[in-house]
Design an enzyme around this catalytic site. Sequence first.
Site, PDB file in Angstrom:
ATOM      1  N   THR A  22     -10.404 -61.040  -1.286  1.00 50.23           N
ATOM      2  CA  THR A  22      -9.874 -61.296  -2.627  1.00 50.23           C
ATOM      3  C   THR A  22      -8.784 -62.361  -2.497  1.00 50.23           C
ATOM      4  O   THR A  22      -8.043 -62.384  -1.515  1.00 50.23           O
ATOM      5  CB  THR A  22      -9.403 -60.005  -3.340  1.00 50.23           C
ATOM      6  OG1 THR A  22      -9.198 -60.296  -4.722  1.00 50.23           O
ATOM      7  CG2 THR A  22      -8.119 -59.437  -2.750  1.00 50.23           C
ATOM      8  N   CYS A  28      -0.160 -57.768  -7.174  1.00 50.02           N
ATOM      9  CA  CYS A  28      -1.309 -56.874  -6.965  1.00 50.02           C
ATOM     10  C   CYS A  28      -1.405 -56.474  -5.490  1.00 50.02           C
ATOM     11  O   CYS A  28      -0.783 -57.093  -4.627  1.00 50.02           O
ATOM     12  CB  CYS A  28      -2.610 -57.552  -7.349  1.00 50.02           C
ATOM     13  SG  CYS A  28      -2.733 -58.032  -9.084  1.00 50.02           S
ATOM     14  N   HIS A  45      -8.866 -54.356  -5.531  1.00 48.73           N
ATOM     15  CA  HIS A  45      -7.760 -55.228  -5.944  1.00 48.73           C
ATOM     16  C   HIS A  45      -7.074 -54.559  -7.141  1.00 48.73           C
ATOM     17  O   HIS A  45      -7.538 -54.684  -8.262  1.00 48.73           O
ATOM     18  CB  HIS A  45      -8.348 -56.594  -6.322  1.00 48.73           C
ATOM     19  CG  HIS A  45      -7.340 -57.627  -6.742  1.00 48.73           C
ATOM     20  ND1 HIS A  45      -7.529 -58.964  -6.466  1.00 48.73           N
ATOM     21  CD2 HIS A  45      -6.176 -57.564  -7.428  1.00 48.73           C
ATOM     22  CE1 HIS A  45      -6.514 -59.672  -6.965  1.00 48.73           C
ATOM     23  NE2 HIS A  45      -5.683 -58.843  -7.559  1.00 48.73           N
TER      24      HIS A  45
END
Lengths: 162, 209
Positions: A22, A28, A45
């Site tokens: 990702t 995040c 994620h």
Amino acid sequence: MANTRIGIAEAAVVRNPDSVTTLGLGSCIGVAMFDSSLRIGGLVHVMLPDSKLSKTKDFNAAKFADTGVSLLFDMMLKAGAGKSRIVAKIAGGAQMFSIGSSGDSILRIGPQNAEACRAALRKLGIPLVAEETGGNHGRTVELFTDSGEYEIRAIGKEKKRI
Amino acid sequence: MSGGMPPLDSMHLDVLREIGNIGAGNAASALSGLLATKVDMKVTRVLTMPFNEIVDFAGGAETPVATVYARFEGSIAGNVLFVIGIDQAIALIRHVTGAVENDGLSDMGFSVLQETGNIVIGSCLTAMSDFLGFELLPSVPTLAVDMAGAILSFSLSEIGRSADEAIMIDAGITPEGSSLSGGSGRLFLLPDPESFGRMFAALGVRIDG
């Protein structure tokens, strides 16, 4: 080897020799899980610490740390991973902007996300074997299922494997 | 996927575009004063996009950008970002400081970007506040130079509480002149989902649903 890419509030499970990645994690968190004997790896994620923050009843489980960690754990088990063999690594949770005089708590979402992921893993009894969290910079992460290594790349920094 | 976003018809989109034009127009003229050069404002767009598409729209998750961010609260709440590419940020710094060396991203350079962002964001919010008749209380604008995905996803986190997509008002602000050409600065307005109804009500536009 194929590389599966996931975006914000998404999750995927892949098998050796594939990797899952990702891009551009800020506040995040990329929670990676791995079963080293079957070489099954997964990544979620997550964006926010707690599904209680959701203002809607229906929500995407991958968006929140508590529900996202459970979701990925279930996906790992469904893919055949052994419950007792699954370990986790986490990265991200940066504070992208420094706190101004307003002391706005939303700016501290990164550290809150990291803590929520640790708590969710503890609750499910999943050992957290490595982490690269905090700071004030973005990270791209990739989990390799041949080795279980979790690679972290950031602008202007050496790439790191944990 | 759940959607906490209000349903918008073409009139709503026009209203949001007008709010964006008013904010960005004032920001462009303030920037023009700071840079002592003409600043073009590109047509404002209103985009409803899933989070991941917003990141792609901003140039891709890993693309480095300079961003000044502020959150505003008050009668309506949301995030506002002034985003420029690294090359353009360096050109802007050189233009302001007169530096010729490629020493753009020094402490001095960061101060220039920070101050530019303060002016752009402050003047945008002032104009919006006057137009809507709302008092908007902005946080102190703060600068980050990092991957677009890392910055954007952070600024979407509040919206993430109620939706998986965001309504973004996007305006291009481009200083003219050879030293500053190459890519446009962007002003992104990301109101919280609950604020749309209040914005429309303030302007006498009905919203259903």
